[in-house]
Design an enzyme around this catalytic site. Structure first.
Site, PDB file in Angstrom:
ATOM      1  N   CYS A 101       1.121  -1.372  -0.304  1.00  0.00           N
ATOM      2  CA  CYS A 101       0.252   0.082   0.423  1.00  0.00           C
ATOM      3  C   CYS A 101       0.961   1.304   0.309  1.00  0.00           C
ATOM      4  CB  CYS A 101      -0.775   0.053   1.480  1.00  0.00           C
ATOM      5  SG  CYS A 101      -2.243  -1.645   1.260  1.00  0.00           S
ATOM      6  N   CYS A 159     -13.282   0.369   7.228  1.00  0.00           N
ATOM      7  CA  CYS A 159     -12.342  -0.035   6.514  1.00  0.00           C
ATOM      8  C   CYS A 159     -12.521   1.143   5.266  1.00  0.00           C
ATOM      9  CB  CYS A 159     -12.953  -1.174   6.063  1.00  0.00           C
ATOM     10  SG  CYS A 159     -13.245  -2.437   7.602  1.00  0.00           S
ATOM     11  N   SER A 160     -11.470   0.854   4.853  1.00  0.00           N
ATOM     12  CA  SER A 160     -11.048   1.756   3.438  1.00  0.00           C
ATOM     13  C   SER A 160     -12.207   1.020   2.254  1.00  0.00           C
ATOM     14  CB  SER A 160      -9.744   1.941   3.244  1.00  0.00           C
ATOM     15  OG  SER A 160      -8.920   0.892   3.030  1.00  0.00           O
ATOM     16  N   HIS A 196      -9.025   4.096  -1.560  1.00  0.00           N
ATOM     17  CA  HIS A 196      -7.639   3.969  -1.543  1.00  0.00           C
ATOM     18  C   HIS A 196      -7.038   2.741  -2.613  1.00  0.00           C
ATOM     19  CE1 HIS A 196      -4.425   1.803  -0.103  1.00  0.00           C
ATOM     20  NE2 HIS A 196      -4.263   1.247   1.030  1.00  0.00           N
TER      21      HIS A 196
END
Length: 389
Positions: free
Chosen positions: A86, A213-214, A337
Site C-alpha cells: 500500500c 474499512c477503506s 484507496h
C-alpha cells in the site's frame, strides 16, 4: 535525510468505481495534466517512476512500459515500476527523489495508478491479502480487514476497547470528504452511524465495522518533481524538507502489532531531520486504511502515549478546525484507496494545501505538512515533511 527535490506540478483523477478500463487509461488521464500543470514538456522529463501494485488485478503487467502507451511522447524516456504494497506510490516518489538528488536527472515524473474494481470483491480481497505474510496470515478470515481486526483486538486487550475512537476517526474523515470533489464517498455519515453495528454498517471482521474499512477504488495521481534550479523558476513549488523510510518485521508474530514501531521510526526520523515536532506541522495526510491504523499512528507520531490515542480525538486536535488537522482530504476512508495511487495522492493533497489551491478543502494556515504512507500492517513506512518555498 534532507531533500532538495520539489514538487512543481500534479494531477489527480476522482477515486471510485471509474469507467477507465485499466491502468493504462488511468495513467493517460493524469500524465498530460501533470506535465501541463508543471509547465513542462514531455521532452523535459529525465525519468519516470510508476507505482502500481497489481498482483492480479490485471493480467497485463510490465506497468512501467504502459506509460509509452498512455502517452507516446514518453516512449523513449527511462521508466521504472515500483511496488511496496500500500506504500507503492511513496516508493515511486522516493525513488524519483533519489534519482534527482543523485544528479542522474533534473525532472522526474511519478505516476501511481490502480484498477481494483475490474475483479469481484472476493477476488480483490484475495489479492490484497497477498500483502500479508502468507505462511502465517493467509488463512485469516475477512482478508486484510481480518488482519487489522486482529490488531484492534490486541489493542483492546492491552488498552481497552477502541471501537468508539475508531468510529470517531471514521466520522471525522467522512465529514472531511464531503468537501473533496475527488473523494469516492462524499457523505457525512455521523458518529452515531459509524459507532453502531447495523444492516448498513455491519461487522466486517469484529471489532471492525464497514465504516472502519477503506474502500476498493480505481484511480490515478501524478507528480512532477524537479531539482532546485528547475523548481526555482516554477510558479508553484513544494519542497521535501525531509523524508524517511523504515521497515519492520513482516510477520505480525515477530513484533508488537499495536506499536507500529516502523511507523514511529520513520516519523521520528523525518521530523527530526526537518527540525520539527509533530505539533509544529499545519496538517497531516496519513494512512487510514483502517480506522485502528490512524488511531495507533497518533501514538506513533508522539501525539499521545500508547493506549491514549482516543484523547486526541476527544480533544478535537485532528479535526478540520483543530490545531493539527489530519486527513482533511477525507483520507483513504472517504477519498478511496487505489493501492498504487494512494501515496502519490496523499502528496498531491498536501501540496494543494501548501500552495493554497485546495479549494473547499483549504485550511486557513498551511505552511508545513506531514505525509505518512505505509505498506502492509505497518511493515514498510514512508514519512515526508513538505513545505512551500
Amino acid at each position: 535525510m534532507n531533500s532538495s527535490t520539489s514538487i512543481i506540478g500534479w494531477a489527480h483523477t476522482p477515486f471510485g468505481r471509474l469507467e477507465a478500463p485499466d491502468t493504462t487509461a488511468l495513467m493517460a488521464s493524469v500524465i498530460p495534466q501533470a506535465l501541463a500543470d508543471a509547465q513542462m514538456d514531455a521532452a523535459d522529463v529525465d525519468g519516470i517512476f510508476v507505482g502500481v501494485y497489481n498482483n492480479g488485478f490485471s493480467a497485463q503487467d510490465f506497468q512501467a512500459a504502459l506509460v509509452s502507451v498512455a502517452d507516446s511522447r514518453l516512449a523513449a524516456t527511462p521508466a521504472t515500476r515500483l511496488e511496496n504494497a500500500c506504500a507503492t506510490g511513496s516508493a515511486a516518489i522516493n525513488a524519483a527523489c533519489d534519482f534527482i538528488e543523485s544528479g542522474r536527472g533534473r525532472v522526474a515524473l511519478v505516476v501511481g495508478a490502480e484498477k481494483m474494481t475490474g475483479v469481484s470483491t472476493p477476488r480483490a480481497g484475495e489479492i490484497l491479502l497477498s500483502g500479508c505474510y502468507q505462511p502465517e496470515e493467509a488463512a485469516v478470515e475477512a482478508g486484510f480487514a481480518g488482519v487489522f481486526a486482529g490488531i484492534a483486538r490486541a489493542y483492546a486487550d492491552r488498552y481497552g476497547d477502541p471501537s468508539r475512537a475508531m468510529a470517531m476517526v471514521a466520522a471525522k474523515n467522512h465529514e472531511n470528504g464531503v468537501t473533496n470533489p475527488l473523494a469516492q464517498i462524499r457523505k457525512d455519515l455521523g458518529l452515531d452511524f459509524c459507532s453502531t453495528v447495523s444492516e448498513k454498517n455491519p461487522f466486517v471482521a469484529p471489532p471492525l465495522r464497514r465504516t472502519d474499512c477503506s474502500l476498493i477504488s480505481d484511480g490515478a495521481a501524478a507528480l512532477v518533481l524537479a531539482a532546485p534550479d528547475v523548481a526555482a523558476t516554477s510558479d508553484r513549488r513544494v519542497r521535501f524538507r525531509s523524508r524517511a523510510q523504515a521497515n519492520d518485521a513482516f510477520p505480525l508474530s515477530r513484533r508488537d502489532p499495536t506499536e507500529f514501531a516502523g511507523a514511529r521510526q520513520a516519523w521520528a526520523a523525518a521530523t527530526a531531520d526537518a527540525g520539527l515536532q509533530t505539533l509544529d506541522l499545519d496538517l497531516i495526510e496519513t494512512h487510514d486504511c483502517f480506522t485502528i491504523a490512524e488511531l495507533i499512528q497518533y501514538e506513533a507520531f508522539g501525539l499521545a502515549e500508547p493506549g491514549q490515542g482516543h484523547r486526541i480525538l476527544e480533544e478535537g486536535l485532528t479535526t478540520a478546525d483543530g490545531k493539527l488537522p489530519v486527513n482533511r482530504s477525507g483520507g483513504l476512508k472517504a477519498k478511496g484507496h487505489p493501492i498504487g495511487a494512494t501515496g502519490v495522492s496523499m502528496h498531491v493533497m498536501a501540496a494543494m494545501q501548501l500552495t493554497g489551491t485546495a479549494g473547499d478543502l483549504q485550511l486557513p494556515r498551511a505552511d508545513v505538512a506531514g505525509v505518512f504512507n505505509m505498506g502492509g500492517a505497518a511493515v514498510t513506512n514512508y514519512a515526508s515533511i513538505l513545505e512551500r518555498w
